[in-house]
Design a protein around this motif. Structure first.
Motif, PDB file in Angstrom:
ATOM      1  N   ALA A  88      48.347  48.228  17.068  1.00  0.00           N
ATOM      2  CA  ALA A  88      47.110  47.571  17.485  1.00  0.00           C
ATOM      3  C   ALA A  88      47.235  46.898  18.852  1.00  0.00           C
ATOM      4  CB  ALA A  88      46.671  46.555  16.438  1.00  0.00           C
ATOM      5  N   VAL A  89      48.288  46.146  19.062  1.00  0.00           N
ATOM      6  CA  VAL A  89      48.431  45.412  20.323  1.00  0.00           C
ATOM      7  C   VAL A  89      48.637  46.377  21.483  1.00  0.00           C
ATOM      8  CG1 VAL A  89      49.840  43.727  21.579  1.00  0.00           C
ATOM      9  CG2 VAL A  89      49.253  43.326  19.197  1.00  0.00           C
ATOM     10  N   LYS A  90      49.476  47.395  21.283  1.00  0.00           N
ATOM     11  CA  LYS A  90      49.717  48.375  22.341  1.00  0.00           C
ATOM     12  C   LYS A  90      48.417  49.082  22.717  1.00  0.00           C
ATOM     13  CE  LYS A  90      53.224  51.255  21.973  1.00  0.00           C
ATOM     14  NZ  LYS A  90      54.018  52.437  21.575  1.00  0.00           N
ATOM     15  N   LEU A  91      47.642  49.483  21.724  1.00  0.00           N
ATOM     16  CA  LEU A  91      46.379  50.169  21.995  1.00  0.00           C
ATOM     17  C   LEU A  91      45.378  49.233  22.666  1.00  0.00           C
ATOM     18  CD1 LEU A  91      46.047  52.261  18.718  1.00  0.00           C
ATOM     19  CD2 LEU A  91      46.636  53.084  21.017  1.00  0.00           C
ATOM     20  N   ALA A  92      45.409  47.957  22.291  1.00  0.00           N
ATOM     21  CA  ALA A  92      44.507  46.993  22.926  1.00  0.00           C
ATOM     22  C   ALA A  92      44.827  46.860  24.410  1.00  0.00           C
ATOM     23  CB  ALA A  92      44.612  45.644  22.229  1.00  0.00           C
ATOM     24  N   TYR A  93      46.117  46.765  24.736  1.00  0.00           N
ATOM     25  CA  TYR A  93      46.491  46.639  26.145  1.00  0.00           C
ATOM     26  C   TYR A  93      46.142  47.899  26.940  1.00  0.00           C
ATOM     27  CZ  TYR A  93      48.780  42.198  25.245  1.00  0.00           C
ATOM     28  OH  TYR A  93      49.024  40.900  24.910  1.00  0.00           O
ATOM     29  N   LEU A  94      46.295  49.057  26.335  1.00  0.00           N
ATOM     30  CA  LEU A  94      45.882  50.292  27.004  1.00  0.00           C
ATOM     31  C   LEU A  94      44.374  50.291  27.250  1.00  0.00           C
ATOM     32  CD1 LEU A  94      48.055  52.921  25.117  1.00  0.00           C
ATOM     33  CD2 LEU A  94      48.252  52.265  27.524  1.00  0.00           C
ATOM     34  N   SER A  95      43.619  49.822  26.274  1.00  0.00           N
ATOM     35  CA  SER A  95      42.168  49.736  26.418  1.00  0.00           C
ATOM     36  C   SER A  95      41.783  48.764  27.531  1.00  0.00           C
ATOM     37  CB  SER A  95      41.524  49.266  25.107  1.00  0.00           C
ATOM     38  OG  SER A  95      41.796  50.161  24.070  1.00  0.00           O
ATOM     39  N   ILE A  96      42.468  47.628  27.574  1.00  0.00           N
ATOM     40  CA  ILE A  96      42.190  46.635  28.616  1.00  0.00           C
ATOM     41  C   ILE A  96      42.500  47.231  29.992  1.00  0.00           C
ATOM     42  CG2 ILE A  96      42.935  44.411  29.557  1.00  0.00           C
ATOM     43  CD1 ILE A  96      43.272  43.511  26.594  1.00  0.00           C
ATOM     44  N   GLY A  97      43.569  48.002  30.070  1.00  0.00           N
ATOM     45  CA  GLY A  97      43.898  48.674  31.329  1.00  0.00           C
ATOM     46  C   GLY A  97      42.785  49.609  31.775  1.00  0.00           C
ATOM     47  N   GLY A  98      42.204  50.339  30.827  1.00  0.00           N
ATOM     48  CA  GLY A  98      41.089  51.230  31.154  1.00  0.00           C
ATOM     49  C   GLY A  98      39.869  50.458  31.627  1.00  0.00           C
ATOM     50  N   ALA A  99      39.583  49.350  30.972  1.00  0.00           N
ATOM     51  CA  ALA A  99      38.443  48.523  31.380  1.00  0.00           C
ATOM     52  C   ALA A  99      38.662  47.959  32.780  1.00  0.00           C
ATOM     53  CB  ALA A  99      38.224  47.393  30.371  1.00  0.00           C
ATOM     54  N   LEU A 100      39.892  47.513  33.055  1.00  0.00           N
ATOM     55  CA  LEU A 100      40.196  46.980  34.390  1.00  0.00           C
ATOM     56  C   LEU A 100      40.136  48.065  35.459  1.00  0.00           C
ATOM     57  CD1 LEU A 100      43.076  44.464  33.605  1.00  0.00           C
ATOM     58  CD2 LEU A 100      40.734  43.944  34.364  1.00  0.00           C
ATOM     59  N   ALA A 101      40.556  49.279  35.112  1.00  0.00           N
ATOM     60  CA  ALA A 101      40.457  50.384  36.074  1.00  0.00           C
ATOM     61  C   ALA A 101      38.994  50.639  36.428  1.00  0.00           C
ATOM     62  CB  ALA A 101      41.105  51.643  35.497  1.00  0.00           C
ATOM     63  N   ASN A 102      38.119  50.682  35.426  1.00  0.00           N
ATOM     64  CA  ASN A 102      36.684  50.857  35.692  1.00  0.00           C
ATOM     65  C   ASN A 102      36.159  49.729  36.576  1.00  0.00           C
ATOM     66  OD1 ASN A 102      36.755  53.090  34.086  1.00  0.00           O
ATOM     67  ND2 ASN A 102      35.317  52.338  32.559  1.00  0.00           N
ATOM     68  N   LEU A 103      36.554  48.520  36.244  1.00  0.00           N
ATOM     69  CA  LEU A 103      36.117  47.349  36.999  1.00  0.00           C
ATOM     70  C   LEU A 103      36.556  47.458  38.460  1.00  0.00           C
ATOM     71  CD1 LEU A 103      36.207  43.738  35.827  1.00  0.00           C
ATOM     72  CD2 LEU A 103      37.372  44.279  37.931  1.00  0.00           C
ATOM     73  N   MET A 104      37.818  47.809  38.674  1.00  0.00           N
ATOM     74  CA  MET A 104      38.341  47.884  40.035  1.00  0.00           C
ATOM     75  C   MET A 104      37.706  49.024  40.831  1.00  0.00           C
ATOM     76  SD  MET A 104      42.296  46.909  39.203  1.00  0.00           S
ATOM     77  CE  MET A 104      42.887  47.242  40.851  1.00  0.00           C
ATOM     78  N   PHE A 105      37.498  50.171  40.199  1.00  0.00           N
ATOM     79  CA  PHE A 105      36.841  51.279  40.894  1.00  0.00           C
ATOM     80  C   PHE A 105      35.429  50.884  41.325  1.00  0.00           C
ATOM     81  CE2 PHE A 105      39.609  54.297  38.263  1.00  0.00           C
ATOM     82  CZ  PHE A 105      40.588  54.344  39.244  1.00  0.00           C
ATOM     83  N   THR A 106      34.699  50.238  40.424  1.00  0.00           N
ATOM     84  CA  THR A 106      33.338  49.840  40.726  1.00  0.00           C
ATOM     85  C   THR A 106      33.299  48.768  41.809  1.00  0.00           C
ATOM     86  OG1 THR A 106      32.727  50.314  38.453  1.00  0.00           O
ATOM     87  CG2 THR A 106      31.174  49.027  39.726  1.00  0.00           C
ATOM     88  N   ALA A 107      34.190  47.793  41.722  1.00  0.00           N
ATOM     89  CA  ALA A 107      34.229  46.729  42.729  1.00  0.00           C
ATOM     90  C   ALA A 107      34.576  47.313  44.088  1.00  0.00           C
ATOM     91  CB  ALA A 107      35.241  45.661  42.317  1.00  0.00           C
ATOM     92  N   ASP A 108      35.523  48.241  44.141  1.00  0.00           N
ATOM     93  CA  ASP A 108      35.915  48.848  45.409  1.00  0.00           C
ATOM     94  C   ASP A 108      34.780  49.684  45.976  1.00  0.00           C
ATOM     95  OD1 ASP A 108      37.908  49.322  47.432  1.00  0.00           O
ATOM     96  OD2 ASP A 108      38.053  51.361  46.639  1.00  0.00           O
ATOM     97  N   TYR A 109      34.099  50.422  45.106  1.00  0.00           N
ATOM     98  CA  TYR A 109      32.987  51.259  45.540  1.00  0.00           C
ATOM     99  C   TYR A 109      31.813  50.412  46.033  1.00  0.00           C
ATOM    100  CZ  TYR A 109      29.264  54.735  45.418  1.00  0.00           C
ATOM    101  OH  TYR A 109      28.235  55.558  45.747  1.00  0.00           O
ATOM    102  N   SER A 110      31.617  49.259  45.393  1.00  0.00           N
ATOM    103  CA  SER A 110      30.498  48.379  45.747  1.00  0.00           C
ATOM    104  C   SER A 110      30.732  47.641  47.044  1.00  0.00           C
ATOM    105  CB  SER A 110      30.251  47.367  44.631  1.00  0.00           C
ATOM    106  OG  SER A 110      29.931  48.024  43.438  1.00  0.00           O
ATOM    107  N   ASN A 111      31.985  47.512  47.426  1.00  0.00           N
ATOM    108  CA  ASN A 111      32.326  46.705  48.599  1.00  0.00           C
ATOM    109  C   ASN A 111      31.938  47.357  49.866  1.00  0.00           C
ATOM    110  OD1 ASN A 111      33.337  44.782  50.258  1.00  0.00           O
ATOM    111  ND2 ASN A 111      35.451  45.046  49.646  1.00  0.00           N
TER     112      ASN A 111
END
Length: 107
Positions: A84-107
């Motif tokens: 559970a914890v390992k999968l949660a951290y992988l999921s958080i990594g995916g969410a952060l990747a989306n966030l960073m791509f969008t923030a970079d694209y928006s800039n």
């Protein structure tokens, strides 16, 4: 108990605030990140107050960013199972990747 991982950055930050509209738009992309059972175990806190940011980072001086993102793993929303914890951290990594791509694209 809280664990704070604080890497030491040797860079400067743009001293500009991010509008609430842009923040909402950036964070909306996190829901599209994959997570087991669509649990979305992440929580985000945006700090905008310079004194609070200084307190969290335990820093004084001019190298304080105008905004600080705090990322949390909500264990109540983790899927059951031995990984559970390992999968949660992988999921958080995916969410952060989306966030960073969008923030970079928006800039």
């Amino acid at each position: 108990m809280a664990i704070v991982i604080q890497p030491d950055y040797n860079c400067s930050f743009e001293d500009r605030k991010i509008s609430d509209y842009d923040l909402q738009r950036i964070f909306e992309t996190c829901i599209w990140a994959p997570s087991p059972f669509n649990s979305q175990p992440w929580e985000f806190i945006i700090l905008k107050d310079k004194k609070r940011i200084q307190h969290v980072l335990n820093r004084d001086g001019s190298d304080i960013p105008p905004n600080l993102l705090v990322v949390l793993n909500n264990k109540k929303r983790c899927d059951p199972g031995p990984n559970a914890v390992k999968l949660a951290y992988l999921s958080i990594g995916g969410a952060l990747a989306n966030l960073m791509f969008t923030a970079d694209y928006s800039n």
